[in-house]
Design a protein around this motif. Structure first.
Motif, short mmCIF file in Angstrom:
data_model
loop_
_atom_site.label_atom_id
_atom_site.label_comp_id
_atom_site.label_asym_id
_atom_site.label_seq_id
_atom_site.Cartn_x
_atom_site.Cartn_y
_atom_site.Cartn_z
N LEU A 170 86.82 53.83 89.97
CA LEU A 170 86.49 52.36 90.43
C LEU A 170 86.68 51.47 89.25
O LEU A 170 86.30 51.69 88.40
CB LEU A 170 85.37 52.13 91.20
N LYS A 171 87.25 50.39 89.72
CA LYS A 171 87.72 49.14 88.82
C LYS A 171 86.36 48.40 88.95
O LYS A 171 86.05 47.85 89.94
CB LYS A 171 88.92 48.42 89.44
N VAL A 172 85.75 48.14 87.68
CA VAL A 172 84.41 47.53 87.81
C VAL A 172 84.70 46.18 86.69
O VAL A 172 84.98 46.73 85.48
CB VAL A 172 83.20 48.43 87.31
N PRO A 173 84.13 45.07 87.15
CA PRO A 173 84.18 43.95 85.87
C PRO A 173 83.62 44.27 84.98
O PRO A 173 82.52 44.94 84.79
CB PRO A 173 83.59 42.65 86.78
N ALA A 174 84.19 43.93 83.72
CA ALA A 174 83.66 44.55 82.30
C ALA A 174 82.51 43.44 82.10
O ALA A 174 82.52 42.33 82.48
CB ALA A 174 84.92 43.98 81.35
N GLY A 175 81.54 44.25 81.52
CA GLY A 175 80.20 43.48 81.18
C GLY A 175 79.50 44.50 80.51
O GLY A 175 79.79 45.77 80.41
N PRO A 176 78.12 44.12 80.14
CA PRO A 176 77.25 44.95 79.59
C PRO A 176 77.02 46.29 80.03
O PRO A 176 76.88 47.34 79.23
CB PRO A 176 76.15 44.07 79.24
N LEU A 188 77.53 42.09 71.55
CA LEU A 188 77.91 43.04 70.55
C LEU A 188 76.62 43.56 69.65
O LEU A 188 76.62 44.64 69.36
CB LEU A 188 78.85 42.40 69.43
N GLU A 189 75.66 42.73 69.48
CA GLU A 189 74.67 43.01 68.74
C GLU A 189 73.65 44.04 69.39
O GLU A 189 73.10 44.94 69.06
CB GLU A 189 73.79 41.61 68.52
N SER A 190 73.74 43.84 70.77
CA SER A 190 72.92 44.90 71.70
C SER A 190 73.77 45.99 72.05
O SER A 190 72.94 47.07 72.32
CB SER A 190 72.50 43.91 73.05
N PHE A 191 75.21 46.11 71.59
CA PHE A 191 75.58 47.55 72.05
C PHE A 191 75.71 48.35 70.82
O PHE A 191 75.62 48.01 69.62
CB PHE A 191 77.25 47.31 72.28
N ASP A 192 75.33 49.78 71.28
CA ASP A 192 75.48 50.63 70.25
C ASP A 192 76.94 51.06 69.67
O ASP A 192 77.13 52.10 70.16
CB ASP A 192 74.69 51.93 70.89
N LEU A 193 77.29 50.29 68.83
CA LEU A 193 78.78 50.61 68.63
C LEU A 193 78.84 50.91 66.99
O LEU A 193 78.42 50.24 66.27
CB LEU A 193 79.54 49.25 68.92
N ASP A 194 80.09 51.82 66.76
CA ASP A 194 80.26 51.70 65.50
C ASP A 194 81.31 51.00 65.00
O ASP A 194 81.57 50.74 63.54
CB ASP A 194 80.77 53.29 65.12
N PHE A 195 82.30 50.19 65.70
CA PHE A 195 83.26 49.82 65.10
C PHE A 195 83.86 48.75 66.17
O PHE A 195 84.02 49.03 67.28
CB PHE A 195 84.33 51.08 64.83
#
Ligand SMILES: [Zn+2]
Ligand SMILES: [Zn+2]
Length: 278
Positions: free
Chosen positions: A61-67, A111-118
């Protein structure tokens, strides 16, 4: 592969314009002998892009981009990454963010709250026009001289550096994808008056370049950015820190890396030190 190399720009099917599950990509990366794959699904949250790219595909399903969509995506990358790690494949989780300065506050928080490497900062819109979409870009370029928009492109690149939200500047000079047809050879030197300022800012704010091989499959005949820009960057002390295919399906993973890998000596284990640290 001649030596171990990773692909740092990969769109799985969470991106609405991409095919291939996280697991399919990892399997392919493993089979190809990559040591690392870093997923960088699109995160397009500019209201004007809402109806086109501002979505994730979640369970078909297409879901609006968000946290919430990012959280779900990260969970899946981490889970599949755990499966492949013991086999020797490192799986990274990132995003490719379409930049607009009006997004700064929201991105800084999220971005601070997301668990991202890059995180890749990319310019997908210039003068309020999507310059990488066939539907809009050729007509825009055909109707405007380079001088009308190139300043805005570089202003945005400088903002990406100043924001300090990103690891690399994505597919730099990708305007040539549709710009070549409109402007011919002139598009290849359009960057020249702007590079010094941009590289100063990139150095100051520790933003690196990616070498993106998609230009070859787009028929541009060279990478993003051109070797002229890569060499100018190196002379200015701005280095390439990532090699990406911008794959939108697993067949495109590590596309042309057998050639590109020769050019990114910075990424080799024996490559030069990070000049920004000195
Ligand atoms: Zn992009
Ligand atoms: Zn991309």
């Amino acid at each position: 592969m001649q030596y171990p190399i990773g692909d740092s720009h990969v769109h799985p099917d969470f991106s609405v314009d991409a095919k291939g599950s996280i697991r399919e990509y990892c399997k392919r990366a493993f089979d190809m002998g990559l040591f690392e794959i870093t997923f960088t699904t699109h995160y397009e949250i500019l209201p004007e892009r809402k109806d086109r790219m501002g979505f994730f595909t979640i369970d078909g399903l297409k879901v609006p981009a968000g946290p919430d969509t990012v959280k779900r995506y990260v969970e899946e990358v981490r889970a599949v990454g755990e499966e492949f790690f013991p086999a020797g494949l490192k799986v990274g989780c990132g995003l490719e963010v379409g930049w607009d300065r009006t997004l700064y506050d929201r991105l800084a928080k999220e971005l601070e709250s997301f668990d991202l490497d890059f995180v890749i900062g990319s310019i997908h819109d210039v003068c309020d026009t999507p310059i990488l979409e066939r539907e809009f870009s050729p007509a825009f370029f055909a109707n405007h001289p380079i001088d009308y928009w190139i300043g805005d492109y570089f202003k945005r690149a400088e903002e990406i550096a100043e924001s300090e939200l990103f690891d690399v500047l994505g597919h730099f000079d990708c305007y040539k994808r549709y710009g070549q047809a409109a402007y011919g050879e002139a598009i290849k030197t359009a960057h020249e008056p702007y590079l010094d300022n941009l590289f100063d800012k990139m150095k100051k704010h520790r933003l690196f370049l990616e070498l993106n091989t998609a230009g070859i499959r787009h028929g541009v005949g060279e990478y993003y950015p051109s070797m002229a820009i890569i060499n100018a960057a190196r002379r200015a002390g701005v280095r390439v820190s990532a090699l990406g295919s911008d794959a939108h399906n697993p067949d495109q993973l590590a596309f042309d890396f057998e050639n590109a890998a020769q050019l990114v000596h910075e990424l080799l284990p024996c490559g030069p030190e990070d000049e920004y640290e000195q």
